[in-house]
Scaffold this active site. Structure first.
Site, PDB file in Angstrom:
ATOM      1  N   CYS B 430       0.842  -1.201   0.000  1.00  0.00           N
ATOM      2  CA  CYS B 430       0.000   0.000   0.000  1.00  0.00           C
ATOM      3  C   CYS B 430       0.871   1.243   0.000  1.00  0.00           C
ATOM      4  CB  CYS B 430      -0.924  -0.011   1.209  1.00  0.00           C
ATOM      5  SG  CYS B 430      -2.135  -1.343   1.157  1.00  0.00           S
ATOM      6  N   GLU B 432       4.088   1.176   2.126  1.00  0.00           N
ATOM      7  CA  GLU B 432       5.268   0.925   2.942  1.00  0.00           C
ATOM      8  C   GLU B 432       6.571   1.155   2.181  1.00  0.00           C
ATOM      9  OE1 GLU B 432       2.511  -0.766   2.775  1.00  0.00           O
ATOM     10  OE2 GLU B 432       2.781  -2.905   2.529  1.00  0.00           O
TER      11      GLU B 432
END
Lengths: 308, 786
Positions: B430, B432
């Site tokens: 997502c 990171e």
């Protein structure tokens, strides 16, 4: 009994009815628009009826009201429960109902603010002005209706290096306009109707001082955008559009002309005020018609755009 | 997209996801006959080799890039050694209305006869839950956190440029050198290292064999192929598969195919989170593209066709479905492979190139569910690259997302990585952040910040169950100040972070001991050099994340308490807790005050945003820098994915005016409908969080298509992004909403309070407009003009 609010002090306080962030249609870049309250015009198509009166006014957003009755309990006169919407005559604008209303349905349009208070608000978005070449636009109402406050605010913004625009109807004493011109980077100058008699009928005032002010402004200021609100059936005829364009072309400082298509929003806002609904029969402006109007104006050779 | 690509794309879109038992059967057979013969890493590698040698090889009609994880597109294997589906699980997957996977009766039979009998009580998940203490289970079941590693292996990693320089034979030489360098006289771990390295060596051979089987099939298909053109293509595919991955790739086609074999190998070896990821694909492909165009072997069109074929491969691979109660939830088919576009080169210069634009065109043209894409935007990224991305985003497909490449570097420098490694890193999953090709950065679970306040308000007890979960931080009568309450919250927060981390350490060590990933270890520095597995701390960097959820909601909760209890004295804290426990029954006016009259996060109000900063700092202090069991540290991330919905469902009414069970705010976005001062105010509020201290933070903004229409609309979005990134914002994503959503907003205004629409000469909140005007705007939006 609660007394009505004191009159604003002309030099330090202004009557502001809205500060709109991420305003992208009132001059270049990302801007904040400060709406000052009070306007000498009464345009039948006006989108901002809360801007007319120079004093604060009570507004009700019906969509938010949950009919809890808190406002009535808070009101010294026990007014303003939903059933009494029409009864504004006994309101002192003490603001207790606004404070008490849990949903924010009751709001006071207009509050007295110092220059510093406004500056603090608008400076919050400085990073966006810097990045986008934006700044602060002062609109109304008619911002020149509060000329001292306007001058102080513009001075304060200039000191901070913020690009400023004044969005004016042009209906104001010429001396005030000349004084403000020295403090303003850009004028958004509205021209509504060229026919004087019709102008009087549709806005409540003559257009003669407006045109004279524009001509004077053109002599002393070099960044003017002419804004034409295009109102179907009122000013969108070829004659009016062409003569407005002609006038704009004759003014040396005019850099751009914007045609602002009419949308029937005023009807919605008038309901919040409990004013009689004004011309709801004005239709929206068809896209094609707007394009033709833009083409007419563009013949002047001045950059012409639809929308802000 | 040409006609062939269009056919391949349609085939991928139309293929129905199904469960393939093939992998489960092969793994079970292998364990049944070889268990106990080898060390754990070698056992894993031999098992992987068994899969590569025996799984069905698939080459579809017209395909240019070849290879499937399952026997055919969208056939998803299972990983019973990690987590074993029950018959019930399989039946639910087959029958649930959303995100279903077809399961045929022979699959169920294989599971009943072969897979379940062997793996029951042997699967890692079964063992892992037994090892975790009761307090961990209690908090887990109460919804204080989720667990990432119980069903999927540590993954979350991304490849760098090494495979474009080295073939598997080169890696084997590196492995041999590393083994030769082992010092059995002075290194007590020398044997463990040798076994790990041997396993890596076996896995290299396995992947070469896997590719060779594709070459054999292509040659066989070519023999029976009537079309000369296709015959030539099949022979070319065979030629490519005989060269890569054994050797470094020589051209664009080989480079893509090489990555794809690595991708398949990683997701076949284990079911690691976020599948696998080529990282800076545009940067890696540029030399091959330039060379191909220069020597005439490639045209921009043929390169694009290959790249599109490559994209379709990702779309053929839905995420492996979960087991247990979660099988009833719909989940998603997305497996979070997230290709990075633009960004920086390791020397700090702009990394965007012609392929960056090609990738954006492909995203716009194909709008596939997978792969995800993001644009890494640095100060040096040309305006045109960002504007191109925004034009794609405006289409409303949700791709690509936008990241601040300069912050991504700064975040990694703070974690102690070298400048070059940080610049070669980027984002995956997502939001990171990791050093591509050199890091194991493991997400371990979402953490429910708001639930911690609920427990604090009940002296450590969960009002949902009446169970005491937390420590006794005092009954609410004793909180005479906001600060006293906040201190109690911090105490509870630290308590549960401690429980979570203790559990994590156990899980990490179980993976290190019993579930190494030898092939992934070949690809990630410095596993070969150190002789340590990816799951045992072999990577150069090892960060472990805990993802905090609901900071917007929690900020508004604290703000509501401070404003109404401690400042305005409108309600006592004791009464407030009673009102919350009754879900605001009979107290709608108080709830409305919380929604409308309290300073809330997302409006650029320091009164609220200051609380957000305090909460962020508390979460950071509780998590950041704590040691994990791989020689790395814990880091804080601000990411919810979809957990804010689940977390909301386990919490009663809260003092932000939220009713019991309603979803929490997502990422670092404000509570849905709480932000009422426009997008610049949201950006300013979010910018007050020191996001450089995170490993990722997610911000979503929602716009109507009309607001971003035309070149002007792109310009506004552009400046919003640049300004947010000047404030060190990590990530931003725009939802450009449709008329359908406006209609929902009309029906459920409370959920859409923050939706701004351009009206005429000014902008207003959609929900504040009269129904007639709303209708007018709904109609207008469909025409994309205002």
């Amino acid at each position: 009994m609660i007394p009505p609010p004191s009159k604003i002090s002309a030099i330090t306080d202004g009557m502001v009815f809205n500060i709109q962030k991420f305003s992208v249609h009132d001059g270049p870049g990302i801007r904040t628009t400060v709406f000052l309250k009070g306007c000498p015009l009464r345009c039948v198509w006006c989108h901002n009826p809360e801007s007319w009166q120079p004093e604060p006014e009570m507004t009700v957003m019906e969509a938010r009201c949950i009919q809890c009755g808190t406002c009535r309990d808070a009101c010294p006169e026990h007014l303003f429960y939903r059933d009494d919407l029409s009864d504004f005559t006994r309101c002192y604008r003490c603001g207790q109902c606004v404070e008490a209303c849990p949903t924010g349905a009751r709001q006071m349009a207009g509050r007295s603010m110092t220059v510093n208070q406004v500056v603090d608000q608008v400076m919050k978005d400085r990073i966006f002005y810097d990045d986008s070449g934006g700044g602060v636009t002062i609109s109304g109402g008619e911002p020149l209706f509060q000329p001292e406050f306007l001058a102080d605010l513009l001075t304060a913004l200039k000191k901070r290096g913020i690009h400023t625009a004044v969005d004016t109807s042009g209906f104001c004493p010429q001396d005030d306009l000349v004084a403000i011109a020295r403090l303003t980077d850009l004028f958004l100058f509205d021209i509504k109707l060229m026919d004087e008699e019709k102008h009087r009928r549709m806005t409540g005032v003559s257009n003669r001082p407006i045109i004279e002010n524009l001509q004077e402004l053109g002599r002393i200021h070099s960044h003017i955008w002419i804004r034409i609100p295009v109102i179907p059936g009122i000013n969108d005829d070829d004659d009016n559009i062409q003569s407005t364009a002609c006038l704009a072309a004759s003014i040396p400082g005019v850099r751009q002309i914007n045609l602002l298509p009419y949308h029937p929003l005023g009807v919605s806002k008038f309901r919040r005020f409990n004013r009689p609904v004004l011309p709801s029969d004005i239709p929206g402006l068809p896209e094609e018609r707007l394009k033709q109007r833009v083409a007419l104006v563009a013949k002047t050779g001045i950059p012409t755009r639809s929308g802000g | 997209m040409n006609e062939r690509t269009d056919r391949l794309r349609r085939a991928s879109l139309n293929a129905a996801p199904s469960i393939s038992p093939e992998r489960a059967i092969l793994v079970t057979e292998f364990y049944q006959s070889h268990s106990g013969q080898y060390s754990v890493p070698v056992m894993r590698a031999k098992c992987f080799d068994h899969l590569c040698a025996h799984k069905t090889i698939f080459i579809g009609p017209e395909e240019l890039i070849v290879g499937e994880r399952g026997p055919f597109p969208k056939a998803v294997p299972t990983y019973p050694e990690l987590t074993c589906h029950s018959i019930d699980d399989l039946e639910i997957l087959n029958s649930r209305p959303k995100i279903s996977y077809r399961v045929d009766s022979s699959c169920i039979e294989s599971y009943r006869k072969t897979v379940i009998p062997y793996w029951q009580n042997r699967s890692l998940r079964d063992r892992l839950f037994q090892e975790l203490p009761k307090e961990w289970h209690d908090a887990y079941e109460a919804g204080i956190y989720t667990e990432f590693m119980e069903q999927r292996a540590p993954g979350h990693t991304v490849l760098d440029d090494k495979i474009y320089r080295k073939g598997m034979l080169d890696f084997k030489a590196d492995i041999a050198a590393s083994i030769a360098g082992l010092d059995f006289t002075s290194d007590p771990a020398a044997y463990a290292r040798r076994e790990a390295l041997k396993a890596m060596d076996v896995s290299c051979d396995a992947v070469i064999r896997f590719a060779a089987r594709h070459a054999e099939l292509a040659e066989e298909l070519a023999k029976g192929e009537g079309s000369e053109t296709r015959k030539a293509e099949l022979l070319k595919i065979a030629h490519v598969c005989r060269h890569v991955p054994a050797h470094a790739p020589r051209d664009f086609h080989e480079a893509l195919q090489y990555y794809w074999f690595c991708h398949l190998a990683v997701i076949t070896e284990l079911n690691g989170w976020d599948a696998f990821n080529p990282g800076h694909l545009d940067q890696h492909m540029l030399p091959f593209y330039q060379k191909g165009v220069a020597d005439g072997a490639l045209t921009p069109e043929s390169a694009r066709e290959l790249m599109e074929a490559f994209f379709i491969k990702f779309n053929n691979h839905p995420s492996p479905p979960k087991v247990g109660v979660t099988a009833a939830e719909s989940g998603t088919y997305t497996d979070f492979a997230n290709i990075n576009i633009a960004g920086l080169l390791p020397d700090g210069s702009d990394g965007s190139n012609d392929i960056s634009h090609m990738l954006l065109d492909i995203v716009e043209d194909m709008h596939l569910l997978q792969p995800s894409t993001n644009v890494q935007v640095s100060r040096k990224t040309p305006d045109e690259v960002l504007k191109h991305a925004l034009r794609v985003i405006r289409k409303g497909y949700g791709f690509p997302s936008l990241f601040n490449a300069d912050s991504v570097v700064e975040e990694q420098i703070r974690q102690g990585k070298t400048l070059e490694d940080a610049r070669a890193g980027g984002c995956s999953g997502c939001v990171e952040v990791g050093a591509f090709g050199k890091e194991a950065y493991i997400l371990t679970g979402y953490f429910n910040l708001v639930k911690i306040l609920e427990l604090t308000l009940h002296n450590g007890m969960d009002p949902k169950t009446g169970n005491r979960l937390g420590i006794e931080t005092g009954t609410v009568e004793r909180f005479h100040s906001f600060d006293a309450l906040f201190e109690a919250f911090k105490t509870q927060l630290n308590h549960f972070v401690h429980i979570k981390i203790r559990g994590n350490q156990i899980i990490e060590q179980i993976y290190a001991a019993s579930m190494p990933a030898p092939f992934l270890s070949v690809l990630i520095d410095d596993c070969i050099k150190t002789g340590k597995d990816y799951n045992a701390g072999g990577a150069r960097y090892n960060n472990t994340f805990i993802q905090a959820v609901g900071i917007g909601s929690l900020t508004d909760c604290f703000s509501g308490i401070r404003h109404l209890v401690f400042e305005k004295n409108e309600v006592s804290l004791v009464d407030l807790v009673g009102i919350l426990d009754s879900n605001f029954e009979g107290h709608e006016a108080l709830r409305q005050k919380m929604l409308n009259k309290v300073p809330r996060y997302g409006n650029d109000l320091d009164a609220a945003d200051g609380i957000m900063v305090k909460i962020f700092q508390a979460a950071f202090d509780a998590i950041d820098g704590r040691p994990n069991s791989k020689g790395g540290q814990y880091r804080l991330e601000m990411l919810p994915t979809t957990s804010h919905v689940y977390f909301g469902s386990v919490i009663g009414a809260m003092p932000d005016g939220r009713l019991a069970g309603v979803p929490l705010s997502e990422g670092i976005s404000p509570v849905q409908g709480a932000d009422r001062n426009g997008p610049t105010a949201v950006i300013k509020s979010a910018g007050k969080m020191d996001q450089v201290k995170t490993g990722g933070a997610l911000l979503n903004l929602k716009f109507t298509p009309a607001l971003v229409a035309g070149e002007d609309g792109i310009t506004y979005l552009f400046h919003l992004v640049r300004s947010y990134f000047k404030l060190d914002g990590h990530h931003i994503q725009f939802n450009v909403v449709s008329a359908d959503l406006l209609k929902k907003a009309r029906a459920y205004p409370d959920q859409y309070r923050d939706m701004i629409v351009r009206v005429a000469g000014y902008s207003d909140y959609f929900c504040d407009l009269t129904p007639a005007l709303q209708n007018e705007i709904i109609a207008r939006t469909e025409h994309q003009s205002f």
